[in-house]
Design a protein around this motif. Structure first.
Motif, mmCIF file in Angstrom:
data_model
loop_
_atom_site.group_PDB
_atom_site.id
_atom_site.type_symbol
_atom_site.label_atom_id
_atom_site.label_comp_id
_atom_site.label_asym_id
_atom_site.label_seq_id
_atom_site.Cartn_x
_atom_site.Cartn_y
_atom_site.Cartn_z
ATOM 1 N N MET A 304 -2.975 24.948 35.773
ATOM 2 C CA MET A 304 -2.363 23.846 35.014
ATOM 3 C C MET A 304 -1.403 23.047 35.890
ATOM 4 O O MET A 304 -1.280 21.829 35.730
ATOM 5 N N CYS A 305 -0.743 23.727 36.826
ATOM 6 C CA CYS A 305 0.105 22.992 37.781
ATOM 7 C C CYS A 305 -0.760 22.079 38.652
ATOM 8 O O CYS A 305 -0.399 20.928 38.924
ATOM 9 N N ASP A 306 -1.915 22.594 39.087
ATOM 10 C CA ASP A 306 -2.845 21.763 39.861
ATOM 11 C C ASP A 306 -3.339 20.581 39.034
ATOM 12 O O ASP A 306 -3.430 19.447 39.535
ATOM 13 N N ASP A 307 -3.660 20.844 37.757
ATOM 14 C CA ASP A 307 -4.148 19.769 36.884
ATOM 15 C C ASP A 307 -3.063 18.725 36.635
ATOM 16 O O ASP A 307 -3.349 17.523 36.557
ATOM 17 N N TYR A 308 -1.804 19.185 36.514
ATOM 18 C CA TYR A 308 -0.696 18.245 36.338
ATOM 19 C C TYR A 308 -0.573 17.333 37.566
ATOM 20 O O TYR A 308 -0.459 16.111 37.444
ATOM 21 N N PHE A 326 -9.788 18.379 32.945
ATOM 22 C CA PHE A 326 -10.500 18.951 34.074
ATOM 23 C C PHE A 326 -11.290 20.170 33.620
ATOM 24 O O PHE A 326 -11.383 20.451 32.434
ATOM 25 N N ILE A 327 -11.859 20.923 34.572
ATOM 26 C CA ILE A 327 -12.787 21.990 34.201
ATOM 27 C C ILE A 327 -12.119 23.153 33.476
ATOM 28 O O ILE A 327 -12.810 24.005 32.925
ATOM 29 N N THR A 328 -10.794 23.209 33.455
ATOM 30 C CA THR A 328 -10.100 24.234 32.662
ATOM 31 C C THR A 328 -10.025 23.848 31.183
ATOM 32 O O THR A 328 -9.539 24.634 30.372
ATOM 33 N N GLU A 329 -10.463 22.633 30.859
ATOM 34 C CA GLU A 329 -10.544 22.130 29.477
ATOM 35 C C GLU A 329 -9.184 21.900 28.826
ATOM 36 O O GLU A 329 -9.079 21.839 27.603
ATOM 37 N N ILE A 330 -8.129 21.763 29.612
ATOM 38 C CA ILE A 330 -6.811 21.449 29.072
ATOM 39 C C ILE A 330 -6.568 19.949 29.262
ATOM 40 O O ILE A 330 -6.453 19.482 30.393
ATOM 41 N N PRO A 331 -6.515 19.169 28.183
ATOM 42 C CA PRO A 331 -6.291 17.728 28.348
ATOM 43 C C PRO A 331 -4.834 17.411 28.675
ATOM 44 O O PRO A 331 -3.915 17.983 28.072
ATOM 45 N N PHE A 332 -4.627 16.523 29.626
ATOM 46 C CA PHE A 332 -3.299 16.017 29.979
ATOM 47 C C PHE A 332 -3.216 14.560 29.536
ATOM 48 O O PHE A 332 -4.102 13.768 29.847
ATOM 49 N N ASP A 333 -2.143 14.218 28.825
ATOM 50 C CA ASP A 333 -1.952 12.851 28.334
ATOM 51 C C ASP A 333 -0.759 12.198 29.026
ATOM 52 O O ASP A 333 0.250 12.858 29.300
ATOM 53 N N ILE A 339 4.995 10.129 32.251
ATOM 54 C CA ILE A 339 4.945 11.559 32.550
ATOM 55 C C ILE A 339 3.658 12.145 31.974
ATOM 56 O O ILE A 339 3.316 11.889 30.816
ATOM 57 N N TRP A 340 2.920 12.939 32.772
ATOM 58 C CA TRP A 340 1.679 13.560 32.323
ATOM 59 C C TRP A 340 1.953 14.973 31.837
ATOM 60 O O TRP A 340 2.507 15.793 32.575
ATOM 61 N N SER A 368 14.449 9.445 37.288
ATOM 62 C CA SER A 368 15.807 8.952 37.043
ATOM 63 C C SER A 368 16.316 9.449 35.695
ATOM 64 O O SER A 368 15.538 9.790 34.803
ATOM 65 N N ALA A 369 17.637 9.466 35.563
ATOM 66 C CA ALA A 369 18.242 9.895 34.305
ATOM 67 C C ALA A 369 17.828 8.974 33.160
ATOM 68 O O ALA A 369 17.652 9.418 32.014
ATOM 69 N N GLU A 370 17.618 7.692 33.445
ATOM 70 C CA GLU A 370 17.216 6.739 32.410
ATOM 71 C C GLU A 370 15.846 7.092 31.833
ATOM 72 O O GLU A 370 15.642 7.086 30.613
ATOM 73 N N ILE A 371 14.902 7.429 32.723
ATOM 74 C CA ILE A 371 13.558 7.805 32.260
ATOM 75 C C ILE A 371 13.617 9.105 31.473
ATOM 76 O O ILE A 371 12.986 9.246 30.417
ATOM 77 N N LEU A 372 14.399 10.063 31.947
ATOM 78 C CA LEU A 372 14.504 11.340 31.241
ATOM 79 C C LEU A 372 15.159 11.174 29.879
ATOM 80 O O LEU A 372 14.778 11.852 28.908
#
Length: 417
Positions: A304-308, A326-333, A339-340, A368-372
């Motif tokens: 999942m870290c690789d997929d991220y 990806f092939i692990t079938e975990i969708p990332f949005d 942020i994914w 950045s703190a603003e995005i977070l």
């Protein structure tokens, strides 16, 4: 109190059918109540009909042939008999049975036996919208010419047919929007149909054939939105051809049906080519790389870290991309703040979130703190909220630490002077 002279049968037929639908599991018993309920139950029982089990197949065909109400009630008809050849009398009975099914909107024949060809030549279904067949020959082409209302079509060659030739004139199917088809038959439909979703079943993996097929798809009267395909390899030439000829698709699905993905070192190379060609796509929103034959690797923290990481890279290469799987079938949005993150509803996701949250190498700490702050206020679930809050807290601690180090340095310099 029930008004005198009022009966259940006086209700509109539509309302009676709604009541009967609630009792769908007891339709056979319902048919014995009265003539009205017999007619209503017949329509419910035969609305979706699958002719498959040998012990009930002949009885069902005889009912359709002898009961016009049952035949006219059929909307979805699926014929999934075995590959064993049958006597001529069976196909005669089958023709009598389905010729009265004039209201069929979906027809599927899961067989490539040549005996079904003459049957198709003789039958017409005026309301047919979806058709599934496992052969491409003159009989099925003529059948399709008589059914211009078709919107969904699944048409592949017989497993015993190794030809890549399709010597038929293009068909006119002005409503065809969804197509699963052998690659060599694509010219039959593309030039005259407003295709929106296409799944290609390859008759040949020669690049010349694949690229020619993609060129044909690129000439569709309407921009193809979804393109899906399956091969026994990660084909980089195919990927480049898709990028060249179908740059306006919004969904791309590529499956590898090989049985041993773990030994397939071409995956990393394929993903690198994907990174290279993604900027060609102007509307791509959903990307899926899948493993056929149920060979998906088990998702773990590390995969999942690789997929991220890969989702983030692909997102930078294609600004319109919203979902990666990806092939692990975990969708990332892609979150609105860029942020994914994976779908929190999948197993093991909470474990990955915690790893991601407390890792000193978490990419969130570089934001950045603003995005977070924006990510925190727009969190879609508890895990995203905790992730954003912890990243902000870690950033605050780091800022204080840097300030303290700077002050100590100034004091040290002052004492030295």
């Amino acid at each position: 109190m029930q008004p005198e002279g009022a009966h259940f049968g006086d209700l509109p037929v539509e309302l009676v059918e709604e009541v009967a639908e609630v009792c769908r599991g007891d339709s056979l018993a319902l048919a014995l109540v009265s003539k009205l309920f017999n007619a209503v139950a017949t329509r419910i029982i035969y609305r979706r009909l699958k002719l498959e089990a040998p012990d009930t197949l002949i009885g069902a065909l005889k009912t359709l042939a002898g009961n016009p109400l049952a035949a006219q009630s059929v909307k979805t008809l699926s014929i999934a008999t075995t590959s064993q050849k049958r006597f001529k009398s069976f196909y005669t009975l089958l023709e009598r049975a389905i010729s009265g099914c004039e209201n069929v909107t979906s027809l599927g024949i899961a067989s490539s036996l040549p005996e079904y060809g003459p049957l198709l030549r003789k039958c017409t279904f005026p309301k047919l919208e979806a058709f599934h067949y496992l052969s491409i020959d003159e009989d099925v082409v003529e059948f399709l010419r008589r059914h211009p209302r078709i919107t969904n079509l699944y048409l592949t060659r017989s497993p015993h047919d190794s030809s890549v030739e399709c010597p038929y004139a293009p068909l006119t199917l002005p409503r065809l929007t969804a197509l699963v088809c052998s690659s060599s038959a694509m010219p039959l439909f593309v030039s005259t149909s407003p295709l929106q979703a296409v799944h290609v079943v390859w008759d040949s993996t020669e690049f010349a054939h694949m690229d020619a097929t993609m060129q044909v798809l690129g000439t569709s009267t309407a921009p193809v939105g979804l393109f899906a395909t399956e091969l026994e390899a990660w084909s980089e030439p195919l990927l480049r051809s898709v990028a060249n000829h179908l740059a306006r698709i919004d969904t791309l699905i590529i499956s590898n049906s090989t049985e041993d993905l773990y030994a397939d070192e071409a995956y990393d190379s394929f993903v690198n080519v994907l990174l290279e060609v993604l900027p060609n796509f102007s509307r791509l929103q959903r990307l899926k790389l899948a493993a056929g034959c149920g060979q998906n690797p088990v998702a773990s923290i590390y995969t999942m870290c690789d997929d991220y990481t890969m989702s983030t890279k692909l997102g930078r290469a294609c600004p319109t991309l919203e979902t990666c799987q990806f092939i692990t079938e975990i969708p990332f949005d892609r979150h609105r703040w860029g942020i994914w993150l994976p779908d929190a509803g999948f197993p093991r996701i909470s474990m990955w979130y915690r790893h991601f949250m407390f890792s000193t190498s978490s990419p969130l700490r570089a934001l950045s703190a603003e995005i977070l702050e924006g990510f925190l206020s727009d969190a879609r679930n508890e895990m995203e909220y905790l992730l954003a809050r912890h990243a902000l807290s870690a950033k605050s601690v780091e800022a204080k630490s840097r300030t303290a180090v700077a002050l100590r340095s100034e004091n040290d310099i002052g004492a030295y002077l």
